[in-house]
Design a protein around this motif. Structure first.
Motif, PDB file in Angstrom:
ATOM      1  N   ARG A 166       0.851  -1.186   0.000  1.00  0.00           N
ATOM      2  CA  ARG A 166       0.000   0.000   0.000  1.00  0.00           C
ATOM      3  C   ARG A 166       0.884   1.231   0.000  1.00  0.00           C
ATOM      4  NH1 ARG A 166      -3.705   3.107   4.237  1.00  0.00           N
ATOM      5  NH2 ARG A 166      -5.120   4.036   2.729  1.00  0.00           N
ATOM      6  N   VAL A 225      -5.700  -5.914  -7.931  1.00  0.00           N
ATOM      7  CA  VAL A 225      -6.489  -5.365  -6.834  1.00  0.00           C
ATOM      8  C   VAL A 225      -7.713  -6.247  -6.628  1.00  0.00           C
ATOM      9  CG1 VAL A 225      -5.733  -2.967  -7.145  1.00  0.00           C
ATOM     10  CG2 VAL A 225      -7.792  -3.764  -8.316  1.00  0.00           C
ATOM     11  N   ASN A 226      -8.174  -6.287  -5.379  1.00  0.00           N
ATOM     12  CA  ASN A 226      -9.431  -6.957  -5.034  1.00  0.00           C
ATOM     13  C   ASN A 226     -10.441  -5.864  -4.719  1.00  0.00           C
ATOM     14  OD1 ASN A 226      -8.966  -9.724  -5.226  1.00  0.00           O
ATOM     15  ND2 ASN A 226      -8.059  -9.850  -3.205  1.00  0.00           N
ATOM     16  N   HIS A 227     -11.262  -5.548  -5.691  1.00  0.00           N
ATOM     17  CA  HIS A 227     -12.273  -4.499  -5.516  1.00  0.00           C
ATOM     18  C   HIS A 227     -13.544  -5.134  -4.966  1.00  0.00           C
ATOM     19  CE1 HIS A 227     -15.127  -1.315  -6.602  1.00  0.00           C
ATOM     20  NE2 HIS A 227     -14.061  -0.507  -6.578  1.00  0.00           N
ATOM     21  N   ARG A 228     -14.165  -4.486  -4.006  1.00  0.00           N
ATOM     22  CA  ARG A 228     -15.347  -5.075  -3.351  1.00  0.00           C
ATOM     23  C   ARG A 228     -16.558  -5.166  -4.272  1.00  0.00           C
ATOM     24  NH1 ARG A 228     -14.981  -4.498   2.851  1.00  0.00           N
ATOM     25  NH2 ARG A 228     -12.748  -4.160   3.063  1.00  0.00           N
ATOM     26  N   THR A 238      -8.646   1.149  -4.827  1.00  0.00           N
ATOM     27  CA  THR A 238      -8.638   0.399  -3.566  1.00  0.00           C
ATOM     28  C   THR A 238      -7.829   1.122  -2.490  1.00  0.00           C
ATOM     29  OG1 THR A 238      -6.802  -0.938  -4.402  1.00  0.00           O
ATOM     30  CG2 THR A 238      -9.033  -1.873  -4.614  1.00  0.00           C
ATOM     31  N   TYR A 269      -4.174   0.055  -1.781  1.00  0.00           N
ATOM     32  CA  TYR A 269      -3.867  -1.365  -1.558  1.00  0.00           C
ATOM     33  C   TYR A 269      -3.817  -2.087  -2.906  1.00  0.00           C
ATOM     34  CZ  TYR A 269      -4.971  -0.771   3.397  1.00  0.00           C
ATOM     35  OH  TYR A 269      -4.976  -0.364   4.705  1.00  0.00           O
ATOM     36  N   HIS A 270      -2.772  -2.889  -3.098  1.00  0.00           N
ATOM     37  CA  HIS A 270      -2.678  -3.701  -4.305  1.00  0.00           C
ATOM     38  C   HIS A 270      -1.684  -4.829  -4.094  1.00  0.00           C
ATOM     39  CE1 HIS A 270       0.347  -0.518  -4.642  1.00  0.00           C
ATOM     40  NE2 HIS A 270       1.007  -1.256  -5.506  1.00  0.00           N
TER      41      HIS A 270
END
Length: 177
Positions: free
Chosen positions: A73, A98-101, A137, A140-141
């Motif tokens: 991050r 990335v984990n996007h919600r 995000t 964060y990645h």
């Protein structure tokens, strides 16, 4: 066996084999169809594994054998510092994820191996065509980073820790990554 466990076993089988392994053979060894293996191979490639398809089956490119997932991050101003830290120690930034919600997992290949690649990447961002993927995000990645040895990956991990780039990877992120 979960999908993540199956893919781990496929990589293990490929590392142990001195000859290509067919999709059918990998399917038999993991209890799934050849088509599921084909899908797993595609997912493994997005994770940074260099898998070569031959007429006789799949082989793992040994040069790309040492790959590790890092969750980091930072803000946009520290992008160059993060990337040069990695390449100066002998790492290759294989991708960014990335984990996007809402949108889920998004991955883009980078293949940044040296400072010239870092500058080319930064110049592409500066043109304003696009923003870094981590903007969606809050910084964060993830990066898959490859290197010639586990020792180099350990050095990279320590350097990223010292510069406060690393952040905790949660179990659900490992399964999704």
């Amino acid at each position: 066996m979960t999908g993540a466990e199956r893919r781990k076993k496929i990589i293990s089988l490929m590392k142990e084999s001195s000859s290509p392994l067919s999709g059918g053979a990998l399917g038999n060894a993991t209890g799934v169809s050849r088509q599921v293996v084909v899908q797993d191979i595609a997912l493994l490639r997005t994770e940074g594994y260099s898998i070569i398809a031959t007429a006789r089956g799949y082989i793992l490119d040994k040069a790309e054998e040492n790959v590790r997932l890092f969750k980091v991050r930072h803000d946009e101003e520290r992008t160059e510092e993060e990337l040069t830290t990695i390449v100066d120690l002998g790492g290759c930034v294989v991708d960014v994820m990335v984990n996007h919600r809402v949108y889920g997992k998004m991955t883009a290949p980078l293949n940044i191996k040296n400072r010239r690649d870092v500058q080319a990447f930064l110049n592409n961002l500066k043109t304003g065509k696009s923003a870094p993927l981590f903007k969606v995000t809050s910084g964060y990645h993830f990066h898959h980073i490859s290197a010639e040895s586990e020792d180099i990956l350990d050095e990279i991990e320590e350097a990223l820790k010292e510069k406060n780039f690393l952040t905790e990877i949660f179990q659900y992120e490992i399964e999704e990554a």
